[in-house]
Design an enzyme around this catalytic site. Structure first.
Site, mmCIF file in Angstrom:
data_model
loop_
_atom_site.group_PDB
_atom_site.id
_atom_site.type_symbol
_atom_site.label_atom_id
_atom_site.label_comp_id
_atom_site.label_asym_id
_atom_site.label_seq_id
_atom_site.Cartn_x
_atom_site.Cartn_y
_atom_site.Cartn_z
ATOM 1 N N ASP A 11 0.836 -1.208 0.000
ATOM 2 C CA ASP A 11 0.000 0.000 0.000
ATOM 3 C C ASP A 11 0.869 1.254 0.000
ATOM 4 O O ASP A 11 1.966 1.249 -0.552
ATOM 5 C CB ASP A 11 -0.977 -0.067 1.191
ATOM 6 C CG ASP A 11 -0.252 -0.306 2.518
ATOM 7 O OD1 ASP A 11 0.919 0.146 2.648
ATOM 8 O OD2 ASP A 11 -0.823 -0.948 3.415
ATOM 9 N N SER A 12 0.376 2.331 0.611
ATOM 10 C CA SER A 12 1.108 3.601 0.554
ATOM 11 C C SER A 12 2.490 3.514 1.213
ATOM 12 O O SER A 12 3.400 4.241 0.827
ATOM 13 C CB SER A 12 0.304 4.712 1.236
ATOM 14 O OG SER A 12 -0.012 4.354 2.566
ATOM 15 N N ILE A 13 2.633 2.620 2.187
ATOM 16 C CA ILE A 13 3.928 2.537 2.879
ATOM 17 C C ILE A 13 4.978 1.949 1.927
ATOM 18 O O ILE A 13 6.164 2.204 2.057
ATOM 19 C CB ILE A 13 3.797 1.733 4.197
ATOM 20 C CG1 ILE A 13 2.715 2.387 5.078
ATOM 21 C CG2 ILE A 13 5.112 1.684 4.949
ATOM 22 C CD1 ILE A 13 2.355 1.600 6.327
ATOM 23 N N GLN A 16 5.425 4.942 -0.964
ATOM 24 C CA GLN A 16 6.277 6.065 -0.529
ATOM 25 C C GLN A 16 7.708 5.630 -0.199
ATOM 26 O O GLN A 16 8.495 6.435 0.310
ATOM 27 C CB GLN A 16 5.659 6.715 0.720
ATOM 28 C CG GLN A 16 4.293 7.325 0.466
ATOM 29 C CD GLN A 16 3.619 7.824 1.742
ATOM 30 O OE1 GLN A 16 4.202 7.807 2.810
ATOM 31 N NE2 GLN A 16 2.376 8.273 1.613
#
Lengths: 262, 262
Positions: A11-13, A16
């Site tokens: 996911d976003s982790i 990023q």
């Protein structure tokens, strides 16, 4: 000479993870000239939605499937029902089933692949609240949309599944909470990672990769180190490095540039 | 759904570009979910040795050649003859010929590719000296192995070649010297980049990419943004995103996990 690929799926982790100090970029750096690290992070995604991507990211029958992968979901699955991020919520039993489907599919795509499971990080509820207020002021949610406790249940199931399937896992939820002041030290908004938080993921991951897959330092680089190139006869080092390419090596500069290897 | 690839071809300043704050990782981050950025940096290499890699990194006849590339050589070509790094030295006329060969080959590999040339950064001779002393103490070289002046000649030729061939270039040598205290601010050892130095490469490159290739912000992401997914009917967003894959999309979770899309 195709480099092995490591796919970071999450996911976003994960998405990023190439920001300054990010764990994905750090992994790419430690395997530079050895491996290509591909970011397949999708911000906001839970395991239910990740299933729709599987056949695209890990196509069956690919002649060059990835050599390794990380599977890093759960932070969104653990959003609470009845709160502002309800739409992302996936009950823990389904989370486990979905993760298993993801892992089985990846193994089907690439039977020899080395996979590492990563649990969601802990949640700092106060940090989430402060973050919501910084965005929405008085209109911010009154109740946290995630709790550390519920995320911990997802994390536990993730580790359990890894054990059942013989897949190494990083219990990030537990690991981070061993750090004094983890709430602000490791998390930037109660959920996403600071540079310190990224460093923990990277260190844990690199350790598992070094011990169970390819050791980053001793894995051979593609093409000779510059110190091994004889300045008067540069072609030698390239032929020695890949004898099967002797013809191409010798031909290369001659074809492209008559003035080379002076 | 294959992502376009950007290949970063160069020496150590490219190889190190995924370190914390590095320009390669920053580019990868700004194109996350859009483009794969592949690091093909080879520490210590000059353009003469880079020619041996060309057919491997940019194979002719590839069905999926890269969509963009950076070519960033010269810091080693500009090592001085008669000094400690003499073996890396490439006279400026040959440097130009080699760079031209590299560019022509890349264009041959991928006629529609977008290429950006980057000149070597300036050299801080005092910084090089200090670095050598930190490594070798009294045995350190007395005379610098690179000078800013000679590197400037290579940089000028690089820009000149870009102009001749209609290829955009970043005159990093000039750009950095506009910064007060560039010697320590931009360079860590008189040659390699600090985080500030990396930031300059990234900003310049991103500007050229945004204006002449794909704007990072407006380039479409692969797969729907999570906010566009209907929690009750997640399949809709995926079908809408890639109608040609409707069959796969509908089949995916069903095949992998009967419990999905609750």
């Amino acid at each position: 000479m195709r480099r092995p690929q490591v796919v970071l799926f999450g996911d976003s982790i994960t998405e990023q993870s190439f920001r300054s100090g990010g764990w994905g970029a750090a992994l790419a750096d430690s395997y530079s000239r050895k491996v290509d690290v591909l970011n397949r992070g999708y911000g906001g995604y839970n395991t239910r939605w990740a299933l729709f991507l599987l056949h695209h990211i890990f196509p069956l029958g690919s002649p060059h499937p990835p050599a390794a992968a990380t599977v890093f979901f759960g932070a969104n699955d653990a959003a609470l029902p009845g709160r502002t991020s309800e739409r992302q919520y996936v009950p823990v039993d389904e989370y486990k089933l979905n993760l298993r489907s993801i892992l089985l599919h990846i193994k089907k795509c690439s039977p020899d692949i080395f996979v590492v499971l990563i649990t969601p990080p802990p949640v700092d509820e106060q940090g989430r609240k402060e973050y919501a207020i910084s965005l929405y002021g008085e209109k911010a949610m009154k109740l946290p949309e995630r709790t550390n406790e519920v995320t911990g249940v997802h994390a536990k199931i993730c580790v359990e599944l890894g054990d059942e399937m013989g897949i190494p896992s990083i219990d990030l939820w537990s690991k981070m909470q061993q750090i004094e002041g983890w709430q602000k030290k490791c998390l930037s908004d109660g959920l996403h990672l600071t540079e310190t938080g990224n460093g923990i993921v990277y260190q844990q991951l690199q350790k598992i990769f070094n011990e169970n897959w390819h050791d980053a330092a001793s894995m051979p680089s593609d093409f000779p180190h510059h110190s091994l190139i004889d300045a008067s006869h540069p072609e030698k080092a390239f032929i020695q490095h890949s004898p099967e390419n002797a013809a191409t090596v010798q031909q290369c500069p001659a074809t492209d540039n008559g003035s080379a290897s002076a």
